[in-house]
Scaffold this motif. Structure first.
Motif, mmCIF file in Angstrom:
data_model
loop_
_atom_site.group_PDB
_atom_site.id
_atom_site.type_symbol
_atom_site.label_atom_id
_atom_site.label_comp_id
_atom_site.label_asym_id
_atom_site.label_seq_id
_atom_site.Cartn_x
_atom_site.Cartn_y
_atom_site.Cartn_z
ATOM 1 N N THR A 41 0.847 -1.198 0.000
ATOM 2 C CA THR A 41 0.000 0.000 0.000
ATOM 3 C C THR A 41 0.882 1.248 0.000
ATOM 4 O OG1 THR A 41 -0.088 0.168 2.406
ATOM 5 C CG2 THR A 41 -1.790 -1.189 1.334
ATOM 6 N N MET A 42 0.264 2.382 -0.294
ATOM 7 C CA MET A 42 0.990 3.651 -0.261
ATOM 8 C C MET A 42 1.564 3.907 1.129
ATOM 9 S SD MET A 42 -1.402 6.211 -2.466
ATOM 10 C CE MET A 42 -1.378 6.214 -4.243
ATOM 11 N N PHE A 76 1.264 3.221 -8.736
ATOM 12 C CA PHE A 76 0.180 2.656 -7.934
ATOM 13 C C PHE A 76 -1.100 2.615 -8.753
ATOM 14 C CE2 PHE A 76 3.027 4.802 -4.995
ATOM 15 C CZ PHE A 76 3.151 3.922 -3.928
ATOM 16 N N ASP A 79 -4.445 2.384 -4.304
ATOM 17 C CA ASP A 79 -3.412 2.614 -3.285
ATOM 18 C C ASP A 79 -2.410 1.463 -3.225
ATOM 19 O OD1 ASP A 79 -4.935 0.644 -2.054
ATOM 20 O OD2 ASP A 79 -4.700 1.513 -0.057
ATOM 21 N N ARG A 80 -2.351 0.628 -4.265
ATOM 22 C CA ARG A 80 -1.447 -0.531 -4.280
ATOM 23 C C ARG A 80 -0.379 -0.393 -5.356
ATOM 24 N NH1 ARG A 80 -2.205 -4.295 -0.064
ATOM 25 N NH2 ARG A 80 -4.317 -3.932 0.679
ATOM 26 N N VAL A 81 0.849 -0.817 -5.026
ATOM 27 C CA VAL A 81 1.952 -0.795 -5.988
ATOM 28 C C VAL A 81 1.656 -1.785 -7.105
ATOM 29 C CG1 VAL A 81 4.408 -1.315 -6.333
ATOM 30 C CG2 VAL A 81 3.667 -0.191 -4.230
#
Length: 99
Positions: A41-42, A76, A79-81
């Motif tokens: 997540t960020m 991203f 909110d995920r890489v």
């Protein structure tokens, strides 16, 4: 006709002798540089890698956000890489990780 064949060979010869140099991804950049992994997540990225030098706003659908660090860029989705890539620059210009 002979002239045409000669000119064709003259043009093609250098192309057939060209050398391709491939550098495996594992040998690019600097050792010890830990890029953010897919799925983080960020919040996890920021706590592990610090604040990004530049944070671009989300664009498109699904929303894609880009954070730029000194040595790499993190993308991203939501909110995920989804991807982390090294910046393209000579090895000598990379900042050494402070671990």
């Amino acid at each position: 006709m002979k002239l045409f064949c000669f000119l064709t060979l003259l043009v093609i010869a250098p192309i057939t002798l060209a050398e391709e140099i491939a550098i495996p991804v594992g040998h690019q950049g600097i050792s010890g540089l830990d890029l953010p992994k897919k799925g983080l997540t960020m919040t996890q990225v920021e706590s592990a890698h610090g604040s990004a030098a530049v944070k671009h706003e989300a664009t498109g659908q699904p929303p894609i956000t880009r954070w730029e660090y000194d040595n790499y860029i993190v993308y991203f989705e939501g909110d995920r890489v989804i991807h982390s890539v090294l910046r393209h620059k000579p090895k000598a210009q990379y900042k050494t990780p402070s671990n």
